[in-house]
Design a protein around this motif. Structure first.
Motif, PDB file in Angstrom:
ATOM      1  N   PHE A 109       0.941  -1.108  -0.089  1.00 47.79           N
ATOM      2  CA  PHE A 109       0.163  -0.162  -0.037  1.00 47.79           C
ATOM      3  C   PHE A 109       0.835   1.211  -0.014  1.00 47.79           C
ATOM      4  O   PHE A 109       1.382   1.682   0.918  1.00 47.79           O
ATOM      5  CB  PHE A 109      -0.920   0.123   1.296  1.00 47.79           C
ATOM      6  CG  PHE A 109      -1.826  -1.038   1.261  1.00 47.79           C
ATOM      7  CD1 PHE A 109      -2.870  -1.284   0.469  1.00 47.79           C
ATOM      8  CD2 PHE A 109      -1.680  -2.322   2.217  1.00 47.79           C
ATOM      9  CE1 PHE A 109      -3.780  -2.381   0.526  1.00 47.79           C
ATOM     10  CE2 PHE A 109      -2.359  -3.268   2.447  1.00 47.79           C
ATOM     11  CZ  PHE A 109      -3.509  -3.401   1.639  1.00 47.79           C
ATOM     12  N   VAL A 165       4.204   1.216   2.057  1.00 43.52           N
ATOM     13  CA  VAL A 165       4.214   0.065   2.987  1.00 43.52           C
ATOM     14  C   VAL A 165       4.004  -1.276   2.265  1.00 43.52           C
ATOM     15  O   VAL A 165       3.023  -1.380   1.369  1.00 43.52           O
ATOM     16  CB  VAL A 165       3.114   0.340   3.987  1.00 43.52           C
ATOM     17  CG1 VAL A 165       2.976  -1.066   5.079  1.00 43.52           C
ATOM     18  CG2 VAL A 165       3.061   1.435   4.773  1.00 43.52           C
ATOM     19  N   ALA A 184       2.738  -4.605   2.908  1.00 45.66           N
ATOM     20  CA  ALA A 184       1.988  -5.224   4.118  1.00 45.66           C
ATOM     21  C   ALA A 184       2.138  -6.751   3.873  1.00 45.66           C
ATOM     22  O   ALA A 184       2.360  -7.329   5.148  1.00 45.66           O
ATOM     23  CB  ALA A 184       0.555  -4.842   3.805  1.00 45.66           C
ATOM     24  N   ASN A 223       0.002  -7.165  15.705  1.00 47.79           N
ATOM     25  CA  ASN A 223      -0.957  -6.357  14.957  1.00 47.79           C
ATOM     26  C   ASN A 223      -0.029  -5.625  13.818  1.00 47.79           C
ATOM     27  O   ASN A 223       0.908  -4.878  14.009  1.00 47.79           O
ATOM     28  CB  ASN A 223      -1.346  -4.990  16.129  1.00 47.79           C
ATOM     29  CG  ASN A 223      -2.616  -5.320  16.570  1.00 47.79           C
ATOM     30  OD1 ASN A 223      -3.396  -6.326  16.276  1.00 47.79           O
ATOM     31  ND2 ASN A 223      -2.701  -5.039  17.688  1.00 47.79           N
ATOM     32  N   GLY A 224      -0.598  -5.445  12.680  1.00 50.03           N
ATOM     33  CA  GLY A 224      -0.031  -4.715  11.419  1.00 50.03           C
ATOM     34  C   GLY A 224       0.909  -5.586  10.723  1.00 50.03           C
ATOM     35  O   GLY A 224       1.522  -5.294  10.110  1.00 50.03           O
ATOM     36  N   ALA A 225       0.912  -6.850  11.254  1.00 49.38           N
ATOM     37  CA  ALA A 225       2.045  -7.754  10.683  1.00 49.38           C
ATOM     38  C   ALA A 225       1.415  -8.226   9.111  1.00 49.38           C
ATOM     39  O   ALA A 225       2.502  -8.695   8.556  1.00 49.38           O
ATOM     40  CB  ALA A 225       1.856  -9.216  11.500  1.00 49.38           C
ATOM     41  N   GLY A 226       0.178  -8.367   8.940  1.00 47.48           N
ATOM     42  CA  GLY A 226       0.087  -8.583   7.595  1.00 47.48           C
ATOM     43  C   GLY A 226      -1.015  -9.485   7.552  1.00 47.48           C
ATOM     44  O   GLY A 226      -1.237 -10.362   6.260  1.00 47.48           O
ATOM     45  N   LYS A 227      -1.586  -9.982   8.609  1.00 40.24           N
ATOM     46  CA  LYS A 227      -2.436 -11.262   8.450  1.00 40.24           C
ATOM     47  C   LYS A 227      -3.831 -10.873   7.715  1.00 40.24           C
ATOM     48  O   LYS A 227      -4.299 -11.538   6.905  1.00 40.24           O
ATOM     49  CB  LYS A 227      -2.995 -11.443  10.352  1.00 40.24           C
ATOM     50  CG  LYS A 227      -1.698 -12.019  11.048  1.00 40.24           C
ATOM     51  CD  LYS A 227      -2.415 -12.317  12.541  1.00 40.24           C
ATOM     52  CE  LYS A 227      -3.013 -11.123  12.796  1.00 40.24           C
ATOM     53  NZ  LYS A 227      -2.247  -9.987  13.455  1.00 40.24           N
ATOM     54  N   THR A 228      -4.444  -9.781   8.060  1.00 38.28           N
ATOM     55  CA  THR A 228      -5.628  -9.282   7.295  1.00 38.28           C
ATOM     56  C   THR A 228      -5.460  -9.265   5.787  1.00 38.28           C
ATOM     57  O   THR A 228      -6.288  -9.437   5.136  1.00 38.28           O
ATOM     58  CB  THR A 228      -6.144  -8.246   8.184  1.00 38.28           C
ATOM     59  OG1 THR A 228      -6.638  -8.456   9.522  1.00 38.28           O
ATOM     60  CG2 THR A 228      -7.665  -7.717   7.381  1.00 38.28           C
ATOM     61  N   THR A 229      -4.275  -8.474   5.580  1.00 37.47           N
ATOM     62  CA  THR A 229      -3.992  -8.368   4.126  1.00 37.47           C
ATOM     63  C   THR A 229      -4.062  -9.700   3.376  1.00 37.47           C
ATOM     64  O   THR A 229      -4.427  -9.706   2.387  1.00 37.47           O
ATOM     65  CB  THR A 229      -2.912  -7.507   4.065  1.00 37.47           C
ATOM     66  OG1 THR A 229      -2.960  -6.304   4.544  1.00 37.47           O
ATOM     67  CG2 THR A 229      -2.438  -7.016   2.638  1.00 37.47           C
ATOM     68  N   ARG A 242      -7.367 -11.321   3.064  1.00 39.98           N
ATOM     69  CA  ARG A 242      -8.319 -10.598   2.097  1.00 39.98           C
ATOM     70  C   ARG A 242      -7.652 -11.022   0.562  1.00 39.98           C
ATOM     71  O   ARG A 242      -8.506 -11.284  -0.093  1.00 39.98           O
ATOM     72  CB  ARG A 242      -7.966  -9.046   2.420  1.00 39.98           C
ATOM     73  CG  ARG A 242      -8.789  -8.446   3.727  1.00 39.98           C
ATOM     74  CD  ARG A 242      -8.448  -7.126   3.757  1.00 39.98           C
ATOM     75  NE  ARG A 242      -9.505  -6.372   2.951  1.00 39.98           N
ATOM     76  CZ  ARG A 242      -9.474  -5.005   2.549  1.00 39.98           C
ATOM     77  NH1 ARG A 242      -8.275  -4.536   2.729  1.00 39.98           N
ATOM     78  NH2 ARG A 242     -10.453  -4.498   1.773  1.00 39.98           N
ATOM     79  N   GLU A 279     -12.507  -9.465   9.436  1.00 42.47           N
ATOM     80  CA  GLU A 279     -12.009  -8.736  10.515  1.00 42.47           C
ATOM     81  C   GLU A 279     -12.988  -7.412  10.439  1.00 42.47           C
ATOM     82  O   GLU A 279     -13.538  -7.220  11.653  1.00 42.47           O
ATOM     83  CB  GLU A 279     -10.413  -8.381  10.426  1.00 42.47           C
ATOM     84  CG  GLU A 279     -10.110  -7.706  11.774  1.00 42.47           C
ATOM     85  CD  GLU A 279      -8.784  -7.202  11.720  1.00 42.47           C
ATOM     86  OE1 GLU A 279      -8.157  -7.132  10.823  1.00 42.47           O
ATOM     87  OE2 GLU A 279      -8.153  -7.160  12.746  1.00 42.47           O
ATOM     88  N   ILE A 303      -9.680  -0.459  -0.373  1.00 44.79           N
ATOM     89  CA  ILE A 303     -10.733   0.242   0.250  1.00 44.79           C
ATOM     90  C   ILE A 303     -11.870   0.365  -0.352  1.00 44.79           C
ATOM     91  O   ILE A 303     -12.111  -0.360  -1.368  1.00 44.79           O
ATOM     92  CB  ILE A 303     -10.113   1.929   0.118  1.00 44.79           C
ATOM     93  CG1 ILE A 303      -9.651   2.220  -1.270  1.00 44.79           C
ATOM     94  CG2 ILE A 303      -9.155   1.963   1.155  1.00 44.79           C
ATOM     95  CD1 ILE A 303      -9.110   3.598  -1.559  1.00 44.79           C
TER      96      ILE A 303
HETATM   97  N1  LIG Z   1      -6.081  -0.726   2.463  1.00 46.48           N
HETATM   98  C1  LIG Z   1      -5.057  -0.221   3.113  1.00 46.48           C
HETATM   99  N2  LIG Z   1      -4.220   0.687   2.765  1.00 46.48           N
HETATM  100  C2  LIG Z   1      -3.259   1.270   3.135  1.00 46.48           C
HETATM  101  N3  LIG Z   1      -2.488   0.489   4.137  1.00 46.48           N
HETATM  102  C3  LIG Z   1      -2.982  -0.579   4.650  1.00 46.48           C
HETATM  103  C4  LIG Z   1      -4.331  -1.168   4.041  1.00 46.48           C
HETATM  104  N4  LIG Z   1      -4.651  -2.295   4.583  1.00 46.48           N
HETATM  105  C5  LIG Z   1      -3.516  -2.629   5.750  1.00 46.48           C
HETATM  106  N5  LIG Z   1      -2.581  -1.503   5.442  1.00 46.48           N
HETATM  107  C6  LIG Z   1      -1.269  -1.525   6.240  1.00 46.48           C
HETATM  108  O1  LIG Z   1      -0.710  -2.899   5.979  1.00 46.48           O
HETATM  109  C7  LIG Z   1       0.149  -3.339   7.145  1.00 46.48           C
HETATM  110  C8  LIG Z   1      -0.543  -4.931   7.498  1.00 46.48           C
HETATM  111  O2  LIG Z   1      -1.941  -4.844   8.044  1.00 46.48           O
HETATM  112  P1  LIG Z   1      -2.873  -5.767   8.220  1.00 46.48           P
HETATM  113  O3  LIG Z   1      -2.815  -6.824   7.351  1.00 46.48           O
HETATM  114  O4  LIG Z   1      -4.258  -5.362   8.712  1.00 46.48           O
HETATM  115  O5  LIG Z   1      -2.239  -6.503   9.642  1.00 46.48           O
HETATM  116  P2  LIG Z   1      -2.785  -7.483  10.819  1.00 46.48           P
HETATM  117  O6  LIG Z   1      -4.238  -7.844  10.292  1.00 46.48           O
HETATM  118  O7  LIG Z   1      -1.635  -8.463  11.015  1.00 46.48           O
HETATM  119  O8  LIG Z   1      -3.000  -6.637  11.938  1.00 46.48           O
HETATM  120  C9  LIG Z   1      -0.229  -2.274   8.387  1.00 46.48           C
HETATM  121  O9  LIG Z   1       0.841  -1.550   8.233  1.00 46.48           O
HETATM  122  C10 LIG Z   1      -1.398  -1.471   7.688  1.00 46.48           C
HETATM  123  O10 LIG Z   1      -1.439  -0.214   8.203  1.00 46.48           O
END
Ligand SMILES: Nc1ncnc2c1ncn2[C@@H]1O[C@H](COP(=O)(O)OP(=O)(O)O)[C@@H](O)[C@H]1O
Ligand SMILES: [Mg+2]
Lengths: 318, 248
Positions: free
Chosen positions: A26, A29, A31, A51-57, A60, A96, B248
């Motif tokens: 992103f 960053v 991710a 948190n912020g490790a990239g799990k959700t990304t 998704r 999430e 987004i």
């Molecule tokens: N849509 C997005 N736009 C910009 N940055 C993003 C977006 N989604 C996630 N990030 C960034 O990517 C990194 C990984 O986030 P995320 O996958 O949510 O981590 P986790 O689920 O492990 O807490 C973070 O630094 C977060 O800020």
């Protein structure tokens, strides 16, 4: 629905999820940085990281919600980006940051989700009743979700994700912020779905939960997978920090503990801590010197490495 | 891709939209009250020929109703965080765009048909070509529902921003269209301006099918509306796809 239930014996086992070289940035960053995961059918796979490790990304991208910069994902052999409809039919997902419709009742939410999966009216209705009962929501089934607590909403979210008995169930931090009762029901449901044949992938930053629930864990930090294995195996990777704690009926000196396999020993309150990479050998040594020196062992205990130690080491500096 | 699964995803999304969004405040205000007030403001109390201006009124009605549902849905779902869950169901971007479009088009056709039937009864309006009228309803509602869906595409999880944007876009389209002045009386730059609004072609089709006093041949109006539909849907898809990449 045929494809959901014909896991016959003798058919070759496929991987439930196969992610290869996933990458997502992103802006500046990164991710997710070259993540590959293979999850065999039938397992409960934990994706653990701060948190912020990239799990959700990662999740998704696996569920077809986010288009990866590079890499592929296959759900039971179907590519999520090439044939999203077929792939998504095999998935149940609890995002999430995703919830059910507040303007519909609990029951309406589940019923309309079932329609997306092409279930006929009879199975929609029977399955919805069954799930509502399992998740303790029978009395509230005709109430608008708007009036529900966070825990109840999450239970509806779970209900929607499992209504079609998905072969693969993906949950992103499913128990965060839930009350004790909801949390227990969610975990019980995950276990139940796994017993019924679903492969589970869940993310968490709760180490105990991963430890208790998962057969395999991948630890992710700063977008990279840093370790994968069973919880026991991950703990063992960090065996070097194990120790034996021992106390005798009278004071002893350092000399007692110099033996092969013992890295060092230090007084620890009224006990001694004997650091070793082989607790078995250390305990046998201690027993034999105690015998020789006519010492009585008052207490002896070996430390078990914890997953937490492994986690802290692997994600140090995060 | 299995066409049955795709068709099903569109229908279920349409059903979901109809159940949840038809009764939201902004739809009622911008879709029903607005055109009614516009009508009262411009037509009542002036000595206008109701038969001559009825096609314009009908066009405005269809325009407002069909384009009022679409702008609400996606921003609303993003704010409520139901969007993330929706796209993880067996749907694709096209299912969402078409499902949102159909919900808007059905809303537009339903309301406008009621208005037309009531007015036709009360005012004894002429009807030259019922088939062409039906086709105009379908094309017009799809074109303006597609506009609604396009307006919903820019990223925002704030529905009121989008409703504002959609008014900013929709009102000028009304004023530059040929609904207040018969097309035949226009000349020069006025004519160029009106030909920029898709509403002009719908109103001209209504003139053809109701009074028989259209300015353009029907095939030209139809062609213009089809192009408008394709451009609106195509742009909505490009924007929403970009959002999926940005996460987004
Ligand atoms: N849509 C997005 N736009 C910009 N940055 C993003 C977006 N989604 C996630 N990030 C960034 O990517 C990194 C990984 O986030 P995320 O996958 O949510 O981590 P986790 O689920 O492990 O807490 C973070 O630094 C977060 O800020
Ligand atoms: Mg997360």
């Amino acid at each position: 629905m045929g494809l959901l239930c014909n896991f016959e014996f003798g058919t070759p086992r496929m991987d439930a999820i196969e992610a290869k070289n996933l990458r997502k940035s992103f802006g500046p960053v990164t991710a997710v940085d070259d993540v590959s995961i293979t999850i065999p059918e039938g397992s409960i796979f934990g994706f653990l990281g701060p948190n912020g490790a990239g799990k959700t990304t990662t999740i998704r991208m696996m569920t077809g919600v986010l288009i990866p910069d590079a890499g592929t994902v296959q759900i039971l052999g179907t590519d999520v980006n090439k044939d999203p409809l077929t792939a998504k039919l095999k998935l149940g997902v609890i995002p999430e940051n995703g919830t059910v419709y507040s303007d519909l009742t609990a029951e309406q939410n589940i019923l309309i989700t079932a329609k997306f999966y092409g279930m006929d009216r009879a199975s929609r209705e029977s399955r919805t009743g069954e799930i509502l009962a399992r998740l303790g929501l029978m009395e509230r089934r005709n109430d608008l979700v708007r009036t529900f607590s966070k825990g109840m909403r999450q239970r509806i979210s779970v209900a929607c994700a499992i209504v079609h008995s998905p072969p693969v169930l993906i949950l992103d931090e499913p128990t965060v912020g839930l009350d004790v009762y909801s949390r227990r029901l969610v975990i019980e449901t995950v276990r139940h779905m796994n017993r019924e044949g679903s492969t589970i992938l869940l993310t968490t930053h709760n180490i105990d939960e991963a430890n208790a629930l998962c057969s395999t864990i991948s630890i992710i930090n700063r977008g990279k997978i840093v370790a994968t294995g069973s919880p026991e195996k991950l703990k063992k990777t960090f065996d070097t920090s194990r120790y034996v704690e021992v106390s005798f009926d009278r004071p002893v000196g350092h000399g007692l503990f110099s033996a092969p396999g013992i890295t060092r020993a230090e007084p620890w309150g009224d006990k001694w801590r004997v650091y070793t990479d082989d607790p078995d050998r250390a305990v046998k040594h201690l027993a034999s010197v105690a015998e020789r020196e006519h010492l009585t062992i008052v207490s002896i205990a070996t430390s078990n490495p914890t997953l937490e130690e492994a986690f802290v080491k692997l994600t140090a500096g995060a | 891709m299995d066409p049955n699964v795709f068709a099903r995803s569109i229908l279920v999304i349409t059903e979901k939209n109809m159940r949840i969004y038809y009764f939201k405040g902004p739809v009622v205000v911008f879709g029903l009250l607005f055109p009614l007030i516009m009508f009262l403001t411009f037509f009542i109390g002036r000595n206008l020929d109701i038969v001559l201006f009825f096609p314009g009124f009908l066009g405005m009605m269809l325009f407002f109703t069909a384009s009022s549902v679409g702008p609400l849905i996606t921003p609303w779902e993003k704010r409520e965080k139901t969007y993330e869950r929706l796209i993880s169901l067996p749907v694709i971007l096209e299912s969402i765009i078409i499902g949102d479009l159909l919900a808007g088009a059905i809303f537009g056709v339903a309301i406008t048909t009621i208005v037309f039937v009531v007015c036709a009864e009360l005012l004894h309006l002429p009807l030259m070509n019922a088939g062409l009228l039906a086709l105009s309803f379908v094309l017009g509602s799809i074109a303006f529902a597609a506009l609604g869906t396009l307006l919903a595409s820019p990223t925002t999880d704030n529905p009121s921003n989008i409703m504002m944007l959609s008014s900013l876009v929709r009102l000028p389209l009304i004023f530059v269209s040929g609904i207040f002045i018969p097309l035949g009386q226009l000349s020069g730059w006025e004519w160029i301006l009106t030909s920029l609004s898709p509403l002009t072609y719908l109103v001209d089709l209504f003139h053809a099918s109701l009074n028989g006093d259209a300015v353009y041949p029907p095939w030209l109006d139809i062609l213009a509306l089809v192009i408008v539909i394709l451009v609106f849907i195509g742009s909505a898809k490009v924007i929403q796809k970009r959002n999926l990449v940005k996460g987004i």
